[in-house]
Design a protein around this motif. Structure first.
Motif, PDB file in Angstrom:
ATOM      1  N   THR A 106      48.398   9.519  65.447  1.00 16.17           N
ATOM      2  CA  THR A 106      48.289  10.892  64.955  1.00 16.17           C
ATOM      3  C   THR A 106      48.960  11.067  63.594  1.00 16.17           C
ATOM      4  O   THR A 106      49.117  12.189  63.117  1.00 16.17           O
ATOM      5  CB  THR A 106      48.913  11.883  65.960  1.00 16.17           C
ATOM      6  OG1 THR A 106      50.296  11.550  66.156  1.00 16.17           O
ATOM      7  CG2 THR A 106      48.176  11.830  67.293  1.00 16.17           C
ATOM      8  N   ARG A 107      49.325   9.985  62.942  1.00 16.12           N
ATOM      9  CA  ARG A 107      49.968  10.069  61.633  1.00 16.12           C
ATOM     10  C   ARG A 107      48.983  10.587  60.577  1.00 16.12           C
ATOM     11  O   ARG A 107      47.769  10.426  60.722  1.00 16.12           O
ATOM     12  CB  ARG A 107      50.487   8.679  61.218  1.00 16.12           C
ATOM     13  CG  ARG A 107      51.561   8.145  62.131  1.00 16.12           C
ATOM     14  CD  ARG A 107      52.056   6.786  61.704  1.00 16.12           C
ATOM     15  NE  ARG A 107      51.058   5.730  61.893  1.00 16.12           N
ATOM     16  CZ  ARG A 107      51.288   4.448  61.658  1.00 16.12           C
ATOM     17  NH1 ARG A 107      52.479   4.072  61.221  1.00 16.12           N
ATOM     18  NH2 ARG A 107      50.351   3.541  61.863  1.00 16.12           N
ATOM     19  N   PRO A 108      49.513  11.209  59.510  1.00 22.04           N
ATOM     20  CA  PRO A 108      48.639  11.674  58.433  1.00 22.04           C
ATOM     21  C   PRO A 108      47.797  10.532  57.879  1.00 22.04           C
ATOM     22  O   PRO A 108      48.287   9.414  57.698  1.00 22.04           O
ATOM     23  CB  PRO A 108      49.631  12.202  57.384  1.00 22.04           C
ATOM     24  CG  PRO A 108      50.850  12.569  58.168  1.00 22.04           C
ATOM     25  CD  PRO A 108      50.936  11.555  59.266  1.00 22.04           C
ATOM     26  N   ARG A 109      46.527  10.838  57.603  1.00 16.65           N
ATOM     27  CA  ARG A 109      45.589   9.833  57.141  1.00 16.65           C
ATOM     28  C   ARG A 109      45.269  10.038  55.658  1.00 16.65           C
ATOM     29  O   ARG A 109      45.656  11.048  55.066  1.00 16.65           O
ATOM     30  CB  ARG A 109      44.310   9.897  57.979  1.00 16.65           C
ATOM     31  CG  ARG A 109      44.574   9.759  59.481  1.00 16.65           C
ATOM     32  CD  ARG A 109      43.283   9.707  60.257  1.00 16.65           C
ATOM     33  NE  ARG A 109      42.539   8.489  59.958  1.00 16.65           N
ATOM     34  CZ  ARG A 109      42.819   7.309  60.501  1.00 16.65           C
ATOM     35  NH1 ARG A 109      43.802   7.187  61.380  1.00 16.65           N
ATOM     36  NH2 ARG A 109      42.107   6.246  60.171  1.00 16.65           N
ATOM     37  N   PRO A 110      44.573   9.075  55.057  1.00 18.60           N
ATOM     38  CA  PRO A 110      44.143   9.272  53.660  1.00 18.60           C
ATOM     39  C   PRO A 110      43.377  10.580  53.515  1.00 18.60           C
ATOM     40  O   PRO A 110      42.675  11.007  54.437  1.00 18.60           O
ATOM     41  CB  PRO A 110      43.238   8.072  53.407  1.00 18.60           C
ATOM     42  CG  PRO A 110      43.723   7.026  54.358  1.00 18.60           C
ATOM     43  CD  PRO A 110      44.151   7.768  55.586  1.00 18.60           C
ATOM     44  N   GLU A 111      43.491  11.193  52.377  1.00 19.51           N
ATOM     45  CA  GLU A 111      42.887  12.509  52.148  1.00 19.51           C
ATOM     46  C   GLU A 111      41.392  12.507  52.481  1.00 19.51           C
ATOM     47  O   GLU A 111      40.642  11.630  52.057  1.00 19.51           O
ATOM     48  CB  GLU A 111      43.083  12.928  50.697  1.00 19.51           C
ATOM     49  CG  GLU A 111      42.609  14.330  50.395  1.00 19.51           C
ATOM     50  CD  GLU A 111      42.909  14.751  48.973  1.00 19.51           C
ATOM     51  OE1 GLU A 111      42.451  15.833  48.587  1.00 19.51           O
ATOM     52  OE2 GLU A 111      43.604  13.998  48.262  1.00 19.51           O
ATOM     53  N   GLY A 112      40.994  13.504  53.272  1.00 20.09           N
ATOM     54  CA  GLY A 112      39.582  13.654  53.605  1.00 20.09           C
ATOM     55  C   GLY A 112      39.110  12.807  54.766  1.00 20.09           C
ATOM     56  O   GLY A 112      37.936  12.883  55.150  1.00 20.09           O
ATOM     57  N   GLU A 113      39.993  11.990  55.340  1.00 15.11           N
ATOM     58  CA  GLU A 113      39.601  11.102  56.439  1.00 15.11           C
ATOM     59  C   GLU A 113      40.179  11.612  57.760  1.00 15.11           C
ATOM     60  O   GLU A 113      41.306  12.106  57.805  1.00 15.11           O
ATOM     61  CB  GLU A 113      40.108   9.679  56.187  1.00 15.11           C
ATOM     62  CG  GLU A 113      39.600   9.042  54.909  1.00 15.11           C
ATOM     63  CD  GLU A 113      38.262   8.343  55.101  1.00 15.11           C
ATOM     64  OE1 GLU A 113      37.822   8.183  56.254  1.00 15.11           O
ATOM     65  OE2 GLU A 113      37.657   7.957  54.077  1.00 15.11           O
ATOM     66  N   THR A 114      39.410  11.481  58.834  1.00 19.31           N
ATOM     67  CA  THR A 114      39.905  11.800  60.175  1.00 19.31           C
ATOM     68  C   THR A 114      39.478  10.685  61.120  1.00 19.31           C
ATOM     69  O   THR A 114      38.515   9.959  60.854  1.00 19.31           O
ATOM     70  CB  THR A 114      39.328  13.132  60.699  1.00 19.31           C
ATOM     71  OG1 THR A 114      37.907  12.991  60.880  1.00 19.31           O
ATOM     72  CG2 THR A 114      39.619  14.274  59.740  1.00 19.31           C
ATOM     73  N   VAL A 115      40.196  10.571  62.219  1.00 18.15           N
ATOM     74  CA  VAL A 115      39.830   9.568  63.228  1.00 18.15           C
ATOM     75  C   VAL A 115      38.429   9.840  63.752  1.00 18.15           C
ATOM     76  O   VAL A 115      37.602   8.926  63.895  1.00 18.15           O
ATOM     77  CB  VAL A 115      40.860   9.567  64.380  1.00 18.15           C
ATOM     78  CG1 VAL A 115      40.357   8.715  65.550  1.00 18.15           C
ATOM     79  CG2 VAL A 115      42.207   9.052  63.891  1.00 18.15           C
ATOM     80  N   ALA A 116      38.135  11.102  64.028  1.00 19.76           N
ATOM     81  CA  ALA A 116      36.829  11.451  64.590  1.00 19.76           C
ATOM     82  C   ALA A 116      35.696  11.099  63.633  1.00 19.76           C
ATOM     83  O   ALA A 116      34.655  10.554  64.049  1.00 19.76           O
ATOM     84  CB  ALA A 116      36.787  12.937  64.930  1.00 19.76           C
ATOM     85  N   ALA A 117      35.875  11.386  62.354  1.00 18.23           N
ATOM     86  CA  ALA A 117      34.831  11.080  61.372  1.00 18.23           C
ATOM     87  C   ALA A 117      34.639   9.576  61.223  1.00 18.23           C
ATOM     88  O   ALA A 117      33.494   9.098  61.075  1.00 18.23           O
ATOM     89  CB  ALA A 117      35.185  11.705  60.028  1.00 18.23           C
TER      90      ALA A 117
END
Length: 229
Positions: A106-117
Motif C-alpha cells: 500500500t506504499r505510495p506509487r509512481p505518479e499516475g500509477e495504481t495497483v488496480a490499473a
C-alpha cells in the motif's frame, strides 16, 4: 510459454527457485542466470523467478517451466521497486515471462500509477496472470480485490510497516491462507528444505527460495565473516 490455465497446477506443492545476483557480481551475466535456472529445473524445481528483461530473455529458451518475471527499478522518491509501472510489465512480458510479479504493497506509487490499473493492464493487454508481492494482510486483500491471481509473502520484513519483523513470514502466510481464496506463495527467508516443507504444511501453494540456493555472493560473505570473527 506456459498456458495461462496451467501455471497453478504446475506450481502446486513445488519449489520455485529465484535465480538472481547482485549487479556487481560476475554471476549477474544473463548466461549465468540462465544456467542457474536450467540447473534448478533439471533438478526438480517446478518454476523459476527471474529479474529483468535481459535475464528473462536468456532463460526463456532454456526452460519450459513457468517463469515468474519481475523488473526491479529504483524510482526517485518512491519505495516501490518490483515492476512498479506498466512500461516495466510490458518489457518483461515481451521478454517471455509467464507470470508477472508486482509490488502490491500500500506504499505510495509512481505518479499516475495504481495497483488496480497495473493489474488490469497485465490481464487485458499482456494476457498474463499477476503475482502480488505483499508485506501485510491488508495489502494482500486489496491486491486480490484488484484482481491479483496469486499473492506472495515476498515483502514481509522489507517495508517500513514490517521492518521490525524477520522473514520468513509464516504468520502472514497463515493469515493469507485463512482469508484469501487465491494461491498463496511463500517467499522470503526460506533457508532450509525443512522451512520450505513447513510453508507447504501451513497452506502455501508453492515456495520460492532464492539466497539459500543461488545466493553465492551473500552465502560466501556470511561464511567468511563468521570464520574471520
Amino acid at each position: 510459454m506456459v498456458q495461462a490455465s496451467d501455471w497453478q497446477t504446475i506450481l502446486q506443492g513445488g519449489l520455485v527457485v529465484s535465480c538472481q545476483a547482485p549487479a556487481t557480481s560476475p554471476l549477474h551475466q544473463p548466461s549465468v542466470i540462465a544456467a542457474m535456472a536450467e540447473a534448478a529445473v533439471l533438478q526438480g524445481a517446478v518454476g523459476v523467478r527471474i529479474d529483468s528483461p535481459a535475464h528473462i530473455e536468456a532463460v526463456r529458451p532454456r526452460i519450459s517451466a513457468p517463469m515468474i518475471g519481475l523488473w526491479k527499478q529504483q524510482i526517485p522518491n518512491c519505495d516501490v521497486y518490483i515492476t512498479p509501472q506498466i512500461v516495466h510489465a510490458n518489457a518483461i512480458a515481451q521478454a517471455g515471462a509467464d507470470i508477472i510479479a508486482i509490488d502490491a504493497t500500500t506504499r505510495p506509487r509512481p505518479e499516475g500509477e495504481t495497483v488496480a490499473a497495473l493489474i488490469d493492464h497485465i490481464h487485458h493487454q499482456l494476457h498474463r496472470p499477476v503475482m502480488a508481492d505483499v508485506d501485510t494482510l491488508e495489502a494482500a486483500i486489496a491486491a486480490v480485490a484488484a484482481g491479483a491471481d496469486c499473492v506472495g509473502t515476498t515483502l514481509y520484513g522489507y517495508t517500513a510497516a514490517t521492518q521490525h519483523l524477520k522473514p520468513p513470514g509464516f504468520e502472514l502466510l497463515k493469515d493469507l491462507v485463512q482469508h484469501l481464496s487465491v494461491p498463496i506463495i511463500c517467499e522470503g527467508g526460506i533457508a532450509s528444505p525443512q522451512m520450505a516443507r513447513q510453508s507447504l504444511e501451513l497452506g502455501a501453494t508453492c515456495v520460492v527460495v532464492g539466497t539459500a540456493i543461488t545466493g553465492i555472493d551473500l552465502l560466501v560473505q556470511a561464511y567468511c565473516k563468521t570464520l574471520l570473527s
